[in-house]
Design an enzyme around this catalytic site. Structure first.
Site, PDB file in Angstrom:
ATOM      1  N   ASP A   6       5.245  -1.438   5.731  1.00 20.48           N
ATOM      2  CA  ASP A   6       5.752  -0.067   5.769  1.00 20.48           C
ATOM      3  C   ASP A   6       6.633   0.154   4.532  1.00 20.48           C
ATOM      4  O   ASP A   6       6.238  -0.177   3.418  1.00 20.48           O
ATOM      5  CB  ASP A   6       6.511   0.152   7.092  1.00 20.48           C
ATOM      6  CG  ASP A   6       6.920   1.601   7.327  1.00 20.48           C
ATOM      7  OD1 ASP A   6       6.082   2.374   7.806  1.00 20.48           O
ATOM      8  OD2 ASP A   6       8.076   1.939   7.034  1.00 20.48           O
ATOM      9  N   TRP A   7       7.828   0.739   4.690  1.00 20.76           N
ATOM     10  CA  TRP A   7       8.691   0.959   3.534  1.00 20.76           C
ATOM     11  C   TRP A   7       9.151  -0.345   2.895  1.00 20.76           C
ATOM     12  O   TRP A   7       9.574  -0.365   1.740  1.00 20.76           O
ATOM     13  CB  TRP A   7       9.891   1.833   3.913  1.00 20.76           C
ATOM     14  CG  TRP A   7       9.699   3.245   3.455  1.00 20.76           C
ATOM     15  CD1 TRP A   7       9.210   4.294   4.181  1.00 20.76           C
ATOM     16  CD2 TRP A   7       9.967   3.763   2.148  1.00 20.76           C
ATOM     17  NE1 TRP A   7       9.161   5.426   3.408  1.00 20.76           N
ATOM     18  CE2 TRP A   7       9.623   5.133   2.153  1.00 20.76           C
ATOM     19  CE3 TRP A   7      10.452   3.207   0.970  1.00 20.76           C
ATOM     20  CZ2 TRP A   7       9.749   5.954   1.042  1.00 20.76           C
ATOM     21  CZ3 TRP A   7      10.593   4.019  -0.143  1.00 20.76           C
ATOM     22  CH2 TRP A   7      10.242   5.374  -0.102  1.00 20.76           C
ATOM     23  N   TRP A  54       3.887  13.035  10.819  1.00 17.77           N
ATOM     24  CA  TRP A  54       5.015  12.118  10.956  1.00 17.77           C
ATOM     25  C   TRP A  54       6.184  12.556  10.063  1.00 17.77           C
ATOM     26  O   TRP A  54       7.343  12.543  10.490  1.00 17.77           O
ATOM     27  CB  TRP A  54       4.560  10.721  10.613  1.00 17.77           C
ATOM     28  CG  TRP A  54       5.648   9.733  10.320  1.00 17.77           C
ATOM     29  CD1 TRP A  54       5.817   9.004   9.185  1.00 17.77           C
ATOM     30  CD2 TRP A  54       6.722   9.339  11.181  1.00 17.77           C
ATOM     31  NE1 TRP A  54       6.926   8.198   9.266  1.00 17.77           N
ATOM     32  CE2 TRP A  54       7.497   8.388  10.492  1.00 17.77           C
ATOM     33  CE3 TRP A  54       7.113   9.725  12.469  1.00 17.77           C
ATOM     34  CZ2 TRP A  54       8.634   7.805  11.039  1.00 17.77           C
ATOM     35  CZ3 TRP A  54       8.252   9.143  13.029  1.00 17.77           C
ATOM     36  CH2 TRP A  54       8.989   8.203  12.310  1.00 17.77           C
ATOM     37  N   ASP A  66      -3.899   0.791  12.894  1.00 15.87           N
ATOM     38  CA  ASP A  66      -2.942   1.692  12.239  1.00 15.87           C
ATOM     39  C   ASP A  66      -3.714   2.865  11.636  1.00 15.87           C
ATOM     40  O   ASP A  66      -4.520   2.690  10.716  1.00 15.87           O
ATOM     41  CB  ASP A  66      -2.202   0.915  11.150  1.00 15.87           C
ATOM     42  CG  ASP A  66      -1.146   1.737  10.436  1.00 15.87           C
ATOM     43  OD1 ASP A  66      -1.096   2.961  10.628  1.00 15.87           O
ATOM     44  OD2 ASP A  66      -0.373   1.135   9.670  1.00 15.87           O
ATOM     45  N   HIS A 124       0.556  -0.421  13.566  1.00 14.82           N
ATOM     46  CA  HIS A 124       1.322  -0.307  12.337  1.00 14.82           C
ATOM     47  C   HIS A 124       2.429  -1.352  12.272  1.00 14.82           C
ATOM     48  O   HIS A 124       2.639  -1.991  11.238  1.00 14.82           O
ATOM     49  CB  HIS A 124       1.922   1.093  12.249  1.00 14.82           C
ATOM     50  CG  HIS A 124       2.772   1.309  11.042  1.00 14.82           C
ATOM     51  ND1 HIS A 124       2.251   1.336   9.764  1.00 14.82           N
ATOM     52  CD2 HIS A 124       4.118   1.493  10.907  1.00 14.82           C
ATOM     53  CE1 HIS A 124       3.242   1.533   8.893  1.00 14.82           C
ATOM     54  NE2 HIS A 124       4.374   1.630   9.558  1.00 14.82           N
TER      55      HIS A 124
END
Length: 298
Positions: free
Chosen positions: A123-124, A164, A250, A279
């Site tokens: 993710d980030w 999102w 995901d 995810h």
């Protein structure tokens, strides 16, 4: 910046999270120092593994990966990004920029003088970690990516991401634990959902989590695009081992491994895979990810 610090009592008796906290003050080029929390487990002379979380999780996400990696002899470090977990939390969404996050993590790595790093990013954690690895490539020896990417605004944005992004910015209630649940294929126990809510006693603490979707560079004019493209130039000649293990369930990033595998030279011949996970692949398959990392020879 106005900064909040989550009371320690919020983190008491979390399931499967027994580790002692460590803290380090870090500064971006345009900020005063803020306190970053991190875990640091395993032998000090072990090979370094860094695990970087994304949004809206924190180091708790790695609680099932950390023990097997330590048992295998690695020194495992897991920071909480600024705005998350036990780290300091600036209170305004505008306090958070992509560059500041990169600089905060870089400052942490440099202060600890970490080298020969194997990094796992998701993710980030990948938007930050891949930038840092490209900009500090002499400190990194291996990169493993799970459900992450490094965007340069040259690809379409899935509709699910647009939804999102709007939700994160405008919803009056941002239920962190329930958000984690929507990104997994396994049902999370109530006490685990509660643990993901622990860093946020009120909405005032959630600016960092709400900020991230809006910082993803989806427009070619975004200020982060030139630096991300420069990082891709490094990755496109990266010959050190590069592995993708993605959660196939995901809807946003489940297929983002393809351009990484096709363009990073170090990805050639590696045991890439897509597995049954969402995810938040660490929640669904943490021990498996650790085993794959160990078998990979991290």
């Amino acid at each position: 910046m106005d900064v909040l610090r989550t009371p320690d009592a919020r983190f008491a008796d979390l399931p499967d999270y027994p580790w002692a906290p460590h803290y380090l003050d870090v500064a971006a080029s345009d900020t005063e120092p803020v306190r970053m929390h991190y875990l640091d487990e395993g032998p000090r002379d072990g090979r370094v593994v860094v695990l970087l979380h994304g949004e809206p999780s924190w180091s708790y996400l790695y609680r099932t990966m950390l023990p097997p990696l330590v048992e295998a002899g690695y020194r495992v470090l897991v920071p909480d990004l600024i705005g998350f977990g036990k780290s300091d939390k600036p209170t305004k969404i505008d306090d958070y920029t992509y560059l500041r996050h990169v600089e905060w993590v870089t400052a942490w790595i440099e202060a600890l003088d970490l080298t020969d790093i194997t990094v796992f990013v998701q993710d980030w954690g990948s938007l930050i970690g891949l930038r840092v690895a490209a900009e500090q490539e002499q400190r990194f020896s291996r990169i493993m990516v799970g459900n992450g990417f490094l965007p340069t605004a040259d690809r379409g944005v899935p509709a699910a991401f647009k939804i999102w992004r709007a939700f994160a910015r405008y919803t009056p209630v941002f239920p962190t634990g329930r958000i984690l649940q929507t990104g997994t294929v396994n049902k999370l126990p109530k006490e685990v959902v509660k643990a993901y809510d622990a860093p946020y006693p009120s909405a005032k603490y959630q600016a960092g989590a709400r900020a991230f979707p809006g910082l993803v560079p989806t427009d070619p004019d975004n200020v982060a695009v030139p630096a991300n493209r420069a990082a891709w130039e490094v990755l496109c000649r990266w010959e050190k081992p590069f592995l993708c293990v993605f959660g196939a369930n995901d809807l946003i990033l489940g297929k983002a491994d393809k351009p990484l595998i096709e363009n990073v030279p170090g990805a050639k011949g590696q045991p890439h895979d897509r597995i049954r996970a969402g995810h938040f692949i660490q929640e669904d398959a943490g021990p498996e990810l650790a085993r794959r990392m160990i078998d990979w020879g991290a």
